[in-house]
Design a protein around this motif. Structure first.
Motif, PDB file in Angstrom:
ATOM      1  N   ALA A  83      -5.805   3.708   5.891  1.00  0.00           N
ATOM      2  CA  ALA A  83      -4.520   4.151   6.003  1.00  0.00           C
ATOM      3  C   ALA A  83      -4.447   5.043   4.592  1.00  0.00           C
ATOM      4  CB  ALA A  83      -3.559   3.249   5.829  1.00  0.00           C
ATOM      5  N   GLU A  84      -3.389   5.877   4.344  1.00  0.00           N
ATOM      6  CA  GLU A  84      -3.336   6.776   3.361  1.00  0.00           C
ATOM      7  C   GLU A  84      -2.382   6.323   2.169  1.00  0.00           C
ATOM      8  OE1 GLU A  84      -2.608  11.744   2.860  1.00  0.00           O
ATOM      9  OE2 GLU A  84      -2.571  10.676   4.794  1.00  0.00           O
ATOM     10  N   TYR A  85      -2.553   6.364   1.036  1.00  0.00           N
ATOM     11  CA  TYR A  85      -1.585   5.668   0.111  1.00  0.00           C
ATOM     12  C   TYR A  85      -0.477   6.875  -0.149  1.00  0.00           C
ATOM     13  CZ  TYR A  85      -5.197   2.353  -1.711  1.00  0.00           C
ATOM     14  OH  TYR A  85      -5.772   1.428  -1.771  1.00  0.00           O
ATOM     15  N   PHE A  86       0.601   6.323  -0.606  1.00  0.00           N
ATOM     16  CA  PHE A  86       1.746   7.062  -0.989  1.00  0.00           C
ATOM     17  C   PHE A  86       1.950   7.353  -2.538  1.00  0.00           C
ATOM     18  CE2 PHE A  86       6.722   7.379  -1.313  1.00  0.00           C
ATOM     19  CZ  PHE A  86       6.582   8.636  -0.780  1.00  0.00           C
ATOM     20  N   ALA A 140       0.661  11.665   2.039  1.00  0.00           N
ATOM     21  CA  ALA A 140       0.419  12.755   0.713  1.00  0.00           C
ATOM     22  C   ALA A 140       1.462  14.034   1.104  1.00  0.00           C
ATOM     23  CB  ALA A 140      -0.898  13.145   1.037  1.00  0.00           C
ATOM     24  N   GLN A 141       1.758  14.438   2.275  1.00  0.00           N
ATOM     25  CA  GLN A 141       2.647  15.469   2.209  1.00  0.00           C
ATOM     26  C   GLN A 141       4.174  14.995   2.012  1.00  0.00           C
ATOM     27  OE1 GLN A 141       1.723  16.077   6.521  1.00  0.00           O
ATOM     28  NE2 GLN A 141       0.496  17.844   6.068  1.00  0.00           N
ATOM     29  N   ARG A 145       7.391   1.402  -2.233  1.00  0.00           N
ATOM     30  CA  ARG A 145       5.991   2.184  -2.623  1.00  0.00           C
ATOM     31  C   ARG A 145       4.962   1.264  -2.938  1.00  0.00           C
ATOM     32  NH1 ARG A 145       6.634   6.147  -6.600  1.00  0.00           N
ATOM     33  NH2 ARG A 145       5.133   4.871  -7.786  1.00  0.00           N
ATOM     34  N   ARG A 146       5.109   0.329  -3.942  1.00  0.00           N
ATOM     35  CA  ARG A 146       4.266  -0.540  -4.455  1.00  0.00           C
ATOM     36  C   ARG A 146       3.756  -1.400  -3.228  1.00  0.00           C
ATOM     37  NH1 ARG A 146       7.769  -0.295  -8.882  1.00  0.00           N
ATOM     38  NH2 ARG A 146       8.909  -2.261  -8.312  1.00  0.00           N
ATOM     39  N   VAL A 167      -1.743  -1.008   2.054  1.00  0.00           N
ATOM     40  CA  VAL A 167      -2.816  -0.139   2.184  1.00  0.00           C
ATOM     41  C   VAL A 167      -4.073  -0.535   1.781  1.00  0.00           C
ATOM     42  CG1 VAL A 167      -3.493   2.278   1.911  1.00  0.00           C
ATOM     43  CG2 VAL A 167      -1.086   1.780   2.952  1.00  0.00           C
ATOM     44  N   ARG A 168      -4.030  -0.719   0.471  1.00  0.00           N
ATOM     45  CA  ARG A 168      -5.212  -1.491  -0.228  1.00  0.00           C
ATOM     46  C   ARG A 168      -5.943  -2.487   0.646  1.00  0.00           C
ATOM     47  NH1 ARG A 168      -3.286  -3.621  -5.000  1.00  0.00           N
ATOM     48  NH2 ARG A 168      -3.361  -5.448  -3.710  1.00  0.00           N
TER      49      ARG A 168
END
Length: 193
Positions: free
Chosen positions: A167-170, A86-87, A136-137, A143-144
């Motif tokens: 996990a965190e999405y981008f 996210a950052q 990213r995809r 992650v999903r």
């Protein structure tokens, strides 16, 4: 005696099931980490290209110092290590905005727009942006898959026992766009019926 054999068989099956689920979760976690590293490689490539692009623009538009400095500051922030997805997405969004202003400045310089080095860098940057989007995809898809396994029954039991978390999405910022407005009215005239 038969009861003990049945209980033993059930315990063995449960242990084998838990091992299988755990191994699947670890495989997914490793895929997420690998996908993030691929994004990181492409982002580093992008950062290098932006540095070269700024240097090329400097030669033609030296008095656009504020814009050039904004791009370099945003690039430095985006290159800072240890950022969460996210950052990193927020830093990359700021860099993209600054880069957009730099490209707009470059449009005002015909000699720069005709410079082969500048054109090659722009082409490479566009290619890199496409590769980042693709990476990213893939990352978000893995992650999903991991998050689904971590949150659904019964694999969530094994995930919580072994501290395998979500996990965190981008997700990049600024991708929301207004719909394109289509107007078929002739210029200077009233709308057609």
């Amino acid at each position: 005696m038969i009861a003990w054999i049945v209980i033993g068989a059930v315990v063995v099956l449960l242990v084998l099931w838990a091992v299988g689920v755990y191994n699947g979760l670890i495989r997914l976690r490793n895929l997420v980490q690998e996908a993030w590293r691929q994004i990181d490689v492409e982002l580093k490539r992008r950062h290098d290209l932006i540095g070269n692009l700024v240097e090329t623009v400097k030669g033609y538009a030296a008095h656009e110092r504020g814009t050039l400095e904004d791009v370099m500051k945003a690039r430095s922030a985006a290159m800072a290590g240890g950022q969460s997805p996210a950052q990193q997405a927020q830093s990359e969004g700021l860099l993209s905005a600054a880069l957009g202003r730099l490209i707009a400045v470059a449009e005002a310089y015909p000699d720069l727009k005709a410079n082969q080095n500048f054109l090659a860098l722009q082409g490479e940057l566009t290619s890199t942006e496409d590769r980042i989007a693709s990476a990213r995809r893939y990352y978000n898809a893995t992650v999903r898959e991991l998050n689904t396994r971590v949150e659904t029954v019964p694999s969530n039991v094994v995930a919580s026992l072994f501290h395998v978390g979500r996990a965190e999405y981008f997700e990049t910022e600024g991708e929301e766009r207004e719909p394109v407005k289509v107007d078929f009215t002739p210029q200077g005239g009233p709308p057609r019926a």
